[in-house]
Design a protein around this motif. Sequence first.
Motif, PDB file in Angstrom:
ATOM      1  N   LEU A  71       0.594   7.030  -6.536  1.00 29.43           N
ATOM      2  CA  LEU A  71      -0.454   8.036  -6.674  1.00 29.43           C
ATOM      3  C   LEU A  71       0.102   9.443  -6.497  1.00 29.43           C
ATOM      4  CD1 LEU A  71      -3.490   6.449  -4.782  1.00 29.43           C
ATOM      5  CD2 LEU A  71      -3.209   6.768  -7.243  1.00 29.43           C
ATOM      6  N   LYS A  72       1.004   9.601  -5.544  1.00 31.01           N
ATOM      7  CA  LYS A  72       1.594  10.915  -5.301  1.00 31.01           C
ATOM      8  C   LYS A  72       2.443  11.351  -6.488  1.00 31.01           C
ATOM      9  CE  LYS A  72       2.381  12.393  -1.230  1.00 31.01           C
ATOM     10  NZ  LYS A  72       2.822  12.698   0.120  1.00 31.01           N
ATOM     11  N   VAL A  73       3.193  10.427  -7.077  1.00 26.72           N
ATOM     12  CA  VAL A  73       4.007  10.748  -8.258  1.00 26.72           C
ATOM     13  C   VAL A  73       3.096  11.196  -9.405  1.00 26.72           C
ATOM     14  CG1 VAL A  73       5.481   9.731 -10.057  1.00 26.72           C
ATOM     15  CG2 VAL A  73       5.971   9.294  -7.651  1.00 26.72           C
ATOM     16  N   ILE A  74       1.989  10.503  -9.595  1.00 24.57           N
ATOM     17  CA  ILE A  74       1.042  10.880 -10.649  1.00 24.57           C
ATOM     18  C   ILE A  74       0.473  12.271 -10.370  1.00 24.57           C
ATOM     19  CG2 ILE A  74      -1.223  10.332 -11.654  1.00 24.57           C
ATOM     20  CD1 ILE A  74      -0.475   7.351 -11.238  1.00 24.57           C
ATOM     21  N   LEU A  75       0.139  12.539  -9.122  1.00 24.09           N
ATOM     22  CA  LEU A  75      -0.407  13.834  -8.735  1.00 24.09           C
ATOM     23  C   LEU A  75       0.595  14.958  -8.982  1.00 24.09           C
ATOM     24  CD1 LEU A  75      -2.923  15.127  -7.388  1.00 24.09           C
ATOM     25  CD2 LEU A  75      -1.720  14.894  -5.219  1.00 24.09           C
ATOM     26  N   VAL A  76       1.838  14.773  -8.553  1.00 19.44           N
ATOM     27  CA  VAL A  76       2.878  15.792  -8.734  1.00 19.44           C
ATOM     28  C   VAL A  76       3.164  15.992 -10.225  1.00 19.44           C
ATOM     29  CG1 VAL A  76       5.296  16.369  -8.288  1.00 19.44           C
ATOM     30  CG2 VAL A  76       3.897  15.422  -6.456  1.00 19.44           C
ATOM     31  N   ALA A  77       3.214  14.898 -10.977  1.00 19.45           N
ATOM     32  CA  ALA A  77       3.451  15.002 -12.424  1.00 19.45           C
ATOM     33  C   ALA A  77       2.329  15.790 -13.099  1.00 19.45           C
ATOM     34  CB  ALA A  77       3.583  13.616 -13.034  1.00 19.45           C
ATOM     35  N   GLY A  78       1.093  15.525 -12.699  1.00 16.82           N
ATOM     36  CA  GLY A  78      -0.041  16.267 -13.256  1.00 16.82           C
ATOM     37  C   GLY A  78       0.047  17.752 -12.943  1.00 16.82           C
ATOM     38  N   ALA A 103     -13.748   2.584  -5.303  1.00 18.02           N
ATOM     39  CA  ALA A 103     -15.052   1.910  -5.307  1.00 18.02           C
ATOM     40  C   ALA A 103     -14.897   0.438  -5.695  1.00 18.02           C
ATOM     41  CB  ALA A 103     -16.012   2.617  -6.257  1.00 18.02           C
ATOM     42  N   LYS A 104     -13.835   0.126  -6.436  1.00 13.18           N
ATOM     43  CA  LYS A 104     -13.547  -1.257  -6.829  1.00 13.18           C
ATOM     44  C   LYS A 104     -12.661  -1.965  -5.811  1.00 13.18           C
ATOM     45  CE  LYS A 104     -13.910  -0.311 -11.755  1.00 13.18           C
ATOM     46  NZ  LYS A 104     -13.188  -0.171 -13.019  1.00 13.18           N
ATOM     47  N   GLY A 105     -12.368  -1.283  -4.691  1.00  6.78           N
ATOM     48  CA  GLY A 105     -11.582  -1.900  -3.627  1.00  6.78           C
ATOM     49  C   GLY A 105     -10.086  -1.647  -3.704  1.00  6.78           C
ATOM     50  N   LEU A 106      -9.644  -0.827  -4.632  1.00  5.69           N
ATOM     51  CA  LEU A 106      -8.222  -0.512  -4.755  1.00  5.69           C
ATOM     52  C   LEU A 106      -7.898   0.787  -4.008  1.00  5.69           C
ATOM     53  CD1 LEU A 106      -7.921  -1.251  -8.567  1.00  5.69           C
ATOM     54  CD2 LEU A 106      -7.178  -2.725  -6.694  1.00  5.69           C
ATOM     55  N   HIS A 107      -6.632   0.991  -3.717  1.00  5.90           N
ATOM     56  CA  HIS A 107      -6.153   2.209  -3.052  1.00  5.90           C
ATOM     57  C   HIS A 107      -6.890   2.485  -1.731  1.00  5.90           C
ATOM     58  CE1 HIS A 107      -3.876   2.911  -6.639  1.00  5.90           C
ATOM     59  NE2 HIS A 107      -4.950   3.089  -7.375  1.00  5.90           N
ATOM     60  N   SER A 158       0.830  -1.203   0.000  1.00  4.26           N
ATOM     61  CA  SER A 158       0.000   0.000   0.000  1.00  4.26           C
ATOM     62  C   SER A 158       0.865   1.253   0.000  1.00  4.26           C
ATOM     63  CB  SER A 158      -0.950  -0.010   1.193  1.00  4.26           C
ATOM     64  OG  SER A 158      -0.224   0.032   2.399  1.00  4.26           O
ATOM     65  N   GLN A 159       2.047   1.188   0.621  1.00  2.00           N
ATOM     66  CA  GLN A 159       2.949   2.339   0.630  1.00  2.00           C
ATOM     67  C   GLN A 159       3.415   2.649  -0.787  1.00  2.00           C
ATOM     68  OE1 GLN A 159       4.895   3.150   3.890  1.00  2.00           O
ATOM     69  NE2 GLN A 159       6.200   4.720   3.048  1.00  2.00           N
ATOM     70  N   LEU A 160       3.737   1.618  -1.551  1.00  2.00           N
ATOM     71  CA  LEU A 160       4.182   1.790  -2.927  1.00  2.00           C
ATOM     72  C   LEU A 160       3.050   2.340  -3.789  1.00  2.00           C
ATOM     73  CD1 LEU A 160       6.594   1.469  -4.777  1.00  2.00           C
ATOM     74  CD2 LEU A 160       5.883  -0.861  -5.221  1.00  2.00           C
ATOM     75  N   LYS A 161       1.825   1.843  -3.584  1.00  2.00           N
ATOM     76  CA  LYS A 161       0.677   2.349  -4.329  1.00  2.00           C
ATOM     77  C   LYS A 161       0.438   3.818  -4.001  1.00  2.00           C
ATOM     78  CE  LYS A 161      -1.801  -2.013  -4.686  1.00  2.00           C
ATOM     79  NZ  LYS A 161      -2.940  -2.775  -4.196  1.00  2.00           N
ATOM     80  N   SER A 162       0.532   4.167  -2.720  1.00  2.00           N
ATOM     81  CA  SER A 162       0.350   5.545  -2.286  1.00  2.00           C
ATOM     82  C   SER A 162       1.416   6.436  -2.898  1.00  2.00           C
ATOM     83  CB  SER A 162       0.405   5.614  -0.757  1.00  2.00           C
ATOM     84  OG  SER A 162       0.373   6.940  -0.329  1.00  2.00           O
ATOM     85  N   SER A 163       2.646   5.938  -2.931  1.00  2.00           N
ATOM     86  CA  SER A 163       3.744   6.680  -3.521  1.00  2.00           C
ATOM     87  C   SER A 163       3.515   6.879  -5.018  1.00  2.00           C
ATOM     88  CB  SER A 163       5.042   5.924  -3.247  1.00  2.00           C
ATOM     89  OG  SER A 163       6.033   6.275  -4.131  1.00  2.00           O
TER      90      SER A 163
END
Length: 191
Positions: free
Chosen positions: A10-17, A134-138, A3-8
């Motif tokens: 998501l943060k990379v995607i957010l910063v890139a955006g 909603a699909k149970g991810l993140h 989950s830490q890697l998934k969170s990381s």
Amino acid sequence: MSSQLKSSKLKVILVAGDAIALALGYALMLRLVGFPSSHGWARSVAVVAAAVAIGLVAVRSQGLFLARVSTVRIVELTRSTRAFAITVAGMIIFDRITKIGFRIRYIIGGALIAWLIFVILRSVFRSRVATKRAKGLHQRQVIVIGADDEAARLIELFATHSDLGMAVVGIIGNRGEAVRHNMGALWLGEA
């Protein structure tokens, strides 16, 4: 994947955006006013790079990379507006120090275009994350302290709104109360 890697991720995607929004906003403004033809490509690239760097620092200063801030839309909009005002101030200072010749009205225009793209990209990001949740991810695994009526309502809320990203994995509290509220299977122990 942890989950830490998934969170990381998501943060990379957010910063890139956010970086893309800043770069596009200022690049479009430069193109609209013909800055590259009058001042050269090197200065244009310097302006865009400075806008991205200053803008990301401003966004971070407002806590917009934190999930607890970005979750509440009005807080995110307020802080992003403040971050782009800080970006404008930073770009004015950058222009005055480097003497690149990027006018204040262009700095403000670039910030407005970038802010609009920023809001759109953040909305797309939020929508994608909510769909995945909603699909149970993140999902964030949480433990609820207490086994009373309020705890039961909270667990029901998280179960009903999986898009919030909270998955209750256990409760700590009185066993009798937990069983009485049909939460016996989640009971982990006394507080």
